[in-house]
Design a protein around this motif. Structure first.
Motif, PDB file in Angstrom:
ATOM      1  N   LEU A 127      39.218  40.011  48.054  1.00  0.00           N
ATOM      2  CA  LEU A 127      38.762  40.614  46.805  1.00  0.00           C
ATOM      3  C   LEU A 127      39.904  41.400  46.182  1.00  0.00           C
ATOM      4  CD1 LEU A 127      35.370  42.383  46.195  1.00  0.00           C
ATOM      5  CD2 LEU A 127      37.484  43.402  45.345  1.00  0.00           C
ATOM      6  N   GLN A 128      40.146  41.144  44.901  1.00  0.00           N
ATOM      7  CA  GLN A 128      41.163  41.869  44.152  1.00  0.00           C
ATOM      8  C   GLN A 128      40.581  42.337  42.828  1.00  0.00           C
ATOM      9  OE1 GLN A 128      44.157  38.456  45.209  1.00  0.00           O
ATOM     10  NE2 GLN A 128      45.355  40.112  44.284  1.00  0.00           N
ATOM     11  N   ILE A 129      41.215  43.345  42.263  1.00  0.00           N
ATOM     12  CA  ILE A 129      40.719  43.950  41.025  1.00  0.00           C
ATOM     13  C   ILE A 129      41.838  44.001  39.994  1.00  0.00           C
ATOM     14  CG2 ILE A 129      39.694  46.010  39.982  1.00  0.00           C
ATOM     15  CD1 ILE A 129      38.649  46.764  42.773  1.00  0.00           C
ATOM     16  N   VAL A 130      41.513  43.593  38.777  1.00  0.00           N
ATOM     17  CA  VAL A 130      42.425  43.801  37.648  1.00  0.00           C
ATOM     18  C   VAL A 130      42.126  45.185  37.092  1.00  0.00           C
ATOM     19  CG1 VAL A 130      43.147  43.032  35.358  1.00  0.00           C
ATOM     20  CG2 VAL A 130      42.487  41.342  37.099  1.00  0.00           C
ATOM     21  N   PRO A 131      43.070  46.132  37.172  1.00  0.00           N
ATOM     22  CA  PRO A 131      42.785  47.507  36.758  1.00  0.00           C
ATOM     23  C   PRO A 131      42.559  47.607  35.262  1.00  0.00           C
ATOM     24  CG  PRO A 131      45.127  47.241  37.161  1.00  0.00           C
ATOM     25  CD  PRO A 131      44.472  45.962  37.609  1.00  0.00           C
ATOM     26  N   ARG A 132      41.777  48.593  34.856  1.00  0.00           N
ATOM     27  CA  ARG A 132      41.471  48.753  33.430  1.00  0.00           C
ATOM     28  C   ARG A 132      42.686  49.185  32.633  1.00  0.00           C
ATOM     29  NH1 ARG A 132      37.263  53.878  33.877  1.00  0.00           N
ATOM     30  NH2 ARG A 132      38.585  55.300  35.060  1.00  0.00           N
ATOM     31  N   SER A 133      43.746  49.618  33.318  1.00  0.00           N
ATOM     32  CA  SER A 133      44.991  49.954  32.631  1.00  0.00           C
ATOM     33  C   SER A 133      45.730  48.709  32.152  1.00  0.00           C
ATOM     34  CB  SER A 133      45.910  50.762  33.556  1.00  0.00           C
ATOM     35  OG  SER A 133      46.213  50.017  34.736  1.00  0.00           O
ATOM     36  N   GLN A 134      45.353  47.544  32.680  1.00  0.00           N
ATOM     37  CA  GLN A 134      45.986  46.297  32.269  1.00  0.00           C
ATOM     38  C   GLN A 134      45.588  45.960  30.833  1.00  0.00           C
ATOM     39  OE1 GLN A 134      48.190  44.222  33.753  1.00  0.00           O
ATOM     40  NE2 GLN A 134      48.127  43.002  31.878  1.00  0.00           N
ATOM     41  N   GLY A 135      46.552  45.577  30.029  1.00  0.00           N
ATOM     42  CA  GLY A 135      46.259  45.182  28.658  1.00  0.00           C
ATOM     43  C   GLY A 135      45.685  43.778  28.614  1.00  0.00           C
ATOM     44  N   ALA A 136      45.977  43.072  27.523  1.00  0.00           N
ATOM     45  CA  ALA A 136      45.497  41.699  27.384  1.00  0.00           C
ATOM     46  C   ALA A 136      46.047  40.832  28.517  1.00  0.00           C
ATOM     47  CB  ALA A 136      45.933  41.140  26.033  1.00  0.00           C
TER      48      ALA A 136
END
Length: 217
Positions: A127-136
Motif C-alpha cells: 500500500l502506498q499513498i500519493v500525498p496531498r502536497s503532490q500537484g497535478a
C-alpha cells in the motif's frame, strides 16, 4: 483454492439484489481468477479493504437498510481473496484525500484506517499513498484496476457513475500499466506511507474521542 467459487456465489447473491452496476459482475468473475491486482483509488477506500462499518456508511446513501446489510455481508466474503496460501497479491495506491474523506464518522474512519494498517503487514499487500502536497499527476483522471490473470493475460477495469468498463486490448491495458507506474512514481514509499497512515489514524483518534459520549471516555 475455491476463490472463483466464492466469487461466483457472491455474484449470484448480489445479482438478485439488482445492485451491481453494469460491467461489474464480469469484473468480479475475472477478479476471482486473478493472481495480482494493481489498483489506484482517488476517492475512497476500495471494496477489498473496507471494514463492514465503512461499507455500510458508504452504501446506505443509495440503498435500503436491508439491502445494504446483505451487500455488506457479501462484500466481506469477497475479501477472502486476500486470505490463505494462494492469496492474490495486491498493490494499491491511494490518493491521500481518499483516506481523509470522512465516510460515516471519525470512529468509523479510525477503524477503517487501522484496518489498512493491519493489511499492510501482510506479505501479499503493498500500500502506498500519493500525498496531498503532490500537484497535478497521472491519477487526476480517476481510479482504475489492472488484473493479472492466471493464464498470463491482463485486463483493466474503470468504473464511472453508472457502470464500469473492462479493457482487454493489449495496447489499452499497457497504457493503464504505464499510468499506474507514473502514479507510483509520485507516491510515497511503503515505509513513508505507513508513517503517513499512522498520522491519519491519530487525527481520527482525536476526532473520535470528541465524538464519543462523556461516559465512554
Amino acid at each position: 483454492n475455491g476463490s472463483f467459487h466464492r466469487n461466483w456465489e457472491w455474484i449470484q447473491e448480489v445479482s438478485q439484489l439488482d445492485l451491481l452496476p453494469p460491467g461489474f459482475p464480469e469484473y468480479l468473475r475475472l477478479e476471482g481468477d486473478a493472481v495480482s491486482i494493481h489498483k489506484f483509488e482517488a476517492m475512497q477506500v476500495s471494496g477489498l479493504f473496507q471494514t463492514s462499518e465503512y461499507a455500510y456508511a458508504q452504501l446506505i446513501r443509495e440503498h435500503s437498510h436491508e439491502k445494504v446489510k446483505e451487500l455488506v455481508a457479501t462484500r466481506m466474503r469477497r475479501q477472502q481473496l486476500l486470505e490463505g496460501e494462494d492469496a492474490v497479491h495486491v498493490v494499491v495506491v491511494y490518493d491521500e484525500y481518499a483516506l481523509r474523506r470522512p465516510v460515516g464518522n471519525a470512529v468509523i474512519m479510525q477503524g477503517q484506517v487501522q484496518h489498512l494498517l493491519d493489511m499492510m503487514s501482510r506479505v501479499n499487500v503493498t500500500l502506498q499513498i500519493v500525498p496531498r502536497s503532490q500537484g497535478a499527476y497521472a491519477g487526476d483522471m480517476g481510479s482504475f484496476t489492472i488484473l493479472g490473470l492466471a493464464d498470463g493475460s491482463n485486463v483493466a477495469y474503470e468504473e464511472g457513475h453508472v457502470g464500469g468498463q473492462l479493457f482487454r486490448n493489449c495496447g489499452i491495458v499497457r497504457a493503464f500499466g504505464v499510468r499506474f507506474d507514473l502514479i507510483r512514481g509520485v507516491a510515497l514509499s511503503a515505509d513513508a506511507s505507513l508513517r503517513l497512515l499512522n498520522e491519519i489514524l491519530e487525527s481520527y483518534e482525536r476526532a473520535g474521542s470528541d465524538e464519543r459520549p462523556v461516559a465512554d471516555k
